[in-house]
Design a protein around this motif. Sequence first.
Motif, short mmCIF file in Angstrom:
data_model
loop_
_atom_site.label_atom_id
_atom_site.label_comp_id
_atom_site.label_asym_id
_atom_site.label_seq_id
_atom_site.Cartn_x
_atom_site.Cartn_y
_atom_site.Cartn_z
N VAL A 14 0.99 -1.12 -0.09
CA VAL A 14 -0.05 -0.06 -0.18
C VAL A 14 0.98 1.30 -0.06
O VAL A 14 0.84 2.22 -0.69
CB VAL A 14 -0.86 -0.12 1.37
CG1 VAL A 14 -1.70 1.32 1.33
CG2 VAL A 14 -1.89 -1.07 1.02
N PHE A 15 1.94 1.34 0.80
CA PHE A 15 2.79 2.53 0.84
C PHE A 15 4.06 2.42 -0.02
O PHE A 15 4.87 3.24 -0.06
CB PHE A 15 3.36 2.62 2.21
CG PHE A 15 2.27 2.93 3.30
CD1 PHE A 15 1.93 4.29 3.57
CD2 PHE A 15 1.61 2.24 4.10
CE1 PHE A 15 1.14 4.84 4.47
CE2 PHE A 15 0.71 2.38 5.03
CZ PHE A 15 0.43 3.87 4.96
N ALA A 16 4.16 1.40 -1.02
CA ALA A 16 5.14 1.17 -1.86
C ALA A 16 6.62 1.32 -1.36
O ALA A 16 7.62 2.26 -1.56
CB ALA A 16 5.09 2.20 -2.81
N LEU A 17 6.59 0.56 -0.34
CA LEU A 17 7.99 0.45 0.44
C LEU A 17 8.88 -0.84 -0.32
O LEU A 17 8.16 -2.01 -0.74
CB LEU A 17 7.61 -0.03 1.86
CG LEU A 17 6.59 1.21 2.55
CD1 LEU A 17 6.51 0.94 3.96
CD2 LEU A 17 7.44 2.49 2.52
N PRO A 18 10.13 -0.62 -0.15
CA PRO A 18 10.95 -1.82 -0.90
C PRO A 18 11.25 -2.80 0.19
O PRO A 18 12.44 -3.29 0.16
CB PRO A 18 12.35 -0.92 -1.12
CG PRO A 18 12.17 0.05 0.08
CD PRO A 18 11.06 0.52 0.54
N GLY A 19 10.11 -3.58 0.72
CA GLY A 19 10.55 -4.74 1.47
C GLY A 19 10.04 -5.91 0.73
O GLY A 19 9.93 -6.00 -0.51
N ILE A 20 10.08 -7.29 1.42
CA ILE A 20 9.60 -8.39 0.74
C ILE A 20 8.31 -8.44 0.15
O ILE A 20 8.04 -8.89 -0.54
CB ILE A 20 9.83 -9.54 1.87
CG1 ILE A 20 11.23 -9.60 2.33
CG2 ILE A 20 9.45 -10.94 1.26
CD1 ILE A 20 11.72 -10.73 3.27
N GLY A 21 7.43 -7.70 0.99
CA GLY A 21 6.21 -7.69 0.53
C GLY A 21 5.99 -7.22 -0.98
O GLY A 21 4.97 -7.73 -1.88
N LYS A 22 6.78 -6.31 -1.44
CA LYS A 22 6.85 -5.83 -3.00
C LYS A 22 7.18 -6.75 -3.92
O LYS A 22 6.22 -6.95 -4.86
CB LYS A 22 7.58 -4.80 -2.91
CG LYS A 22 7.90 -4.04 -4.33
CD LYS A 22 8.86 -3.19 -4.51
CE LYS A 22 9.24 -2.81 -5.97
NZ LYS A 22 10.32 -1.77 -5.80
N TYR A 23 7.99 -7.86 -3.48
CA TYR A 23 8.55 -8.80 -4.53
C TYR A 23 7.53 -10.00 -4.09
O TYR A 23 7.39 -10.69 -5.15
CB TYR A 23 9.92 -9.27 -3.96
CG TYR A 23 10.89 -8.02 -4.03
CD1 TYR A 23 10.87 -7.52 -5.23
CD2 TYR A 23 11.45 -7.75 -2.94
CE1 TYR A 23 11.78 -6.58 -5.53
CE2 TYR A 23 12.49 -6.83 -3.23
CZ TYR A 23 12.62 -6.09 -4.37
OH TYR A 23 13.62 -5.22 -4.57
#
Length: 307
Positions: free
Chosen positions: A253-262
């Motif tokens: 949701v917040f476009a953060l560069p964590g594992i969730g994005k991948y």
Amino acid sequence: MFGYAIRRVLSALPVVLIAVTACFFILRLAPGGPFDGERALPPETLANLRAHYNLDLPLIQQYGIYVGRLLQGDFGPSMVYNDFTVAQMLWIGLPFTLMLGFTAFVVGTVAGLVAGSLSAVNQNKLPDYVLVMLVMVGLVVPNFLMASILQLVFGVYLDWFPAGGWKPGSLQHLVLPVIVLALPHAGRTARLMRGSMIEVLGTNYVRTARSKGLGTRLILARHAIKPALLPVVSYLGPGLSYLLTGSLVVEQVFALPGIGKYFISAALNRDYGLVLGTTILYMLIILAVNLLVDILYAWLDPKVRYD
């Protein structure tokens, strides 16, 4: 204690194997594949890609190859990000996810302990009702909805914090995601702490301490907080696991560069290796956290011994 830790690790291995097996076959049985894009690939190219990633082999043989690699510490290649292996992708996103999850964990735990203690001390009074209402808001509203509300109010209308994205070294970009993750954790911690603290404050030894003239702060510090923490400590392991897995949605949701994005991108694109690698990594983190919680529980309660 060391022997207990070894036994816990060994007993967890079958659980990890079962989870890996279930996830492997569920992913393979899901419709679609990693190469089903908008543009249809030529049959020769598609056949070469499937052969390169062993997707042309029988499913049981694919599973054997994957488990064999996994036992060697190899999570395999990514089928979408051609220039990276799964281990490299996880190594890129893991530090940020851990930072976000642990920050929210500390903030939520401290806020929950303080709110629960204050609510218990002021039982059935106005502060108790106000804190219980705030706790329920954090529990009832789901993460993705709370994230959208905070983005709209504090990121767009008031312009106090960035609505999304990440700038290295900028703590302002972490404020809203940490609040979204910490709210439900603080709510659950506060409810446990309130109930446990009310029970402890009604025990005979606390009544005796009050009859001797000890003040409320001294009673809380010396006699009430440590035994009241036992139910909370039991929840901290699952609570941290919830924060780390819940951070996947918040990061998206917040476009953060964590594992969730991948991870979400891999799930949508059927990147089998990355989805499995993320699942296994989270299982290992959860097992490690639960082991630490058991050790902390034994320190808080002298009656608990792992022989």
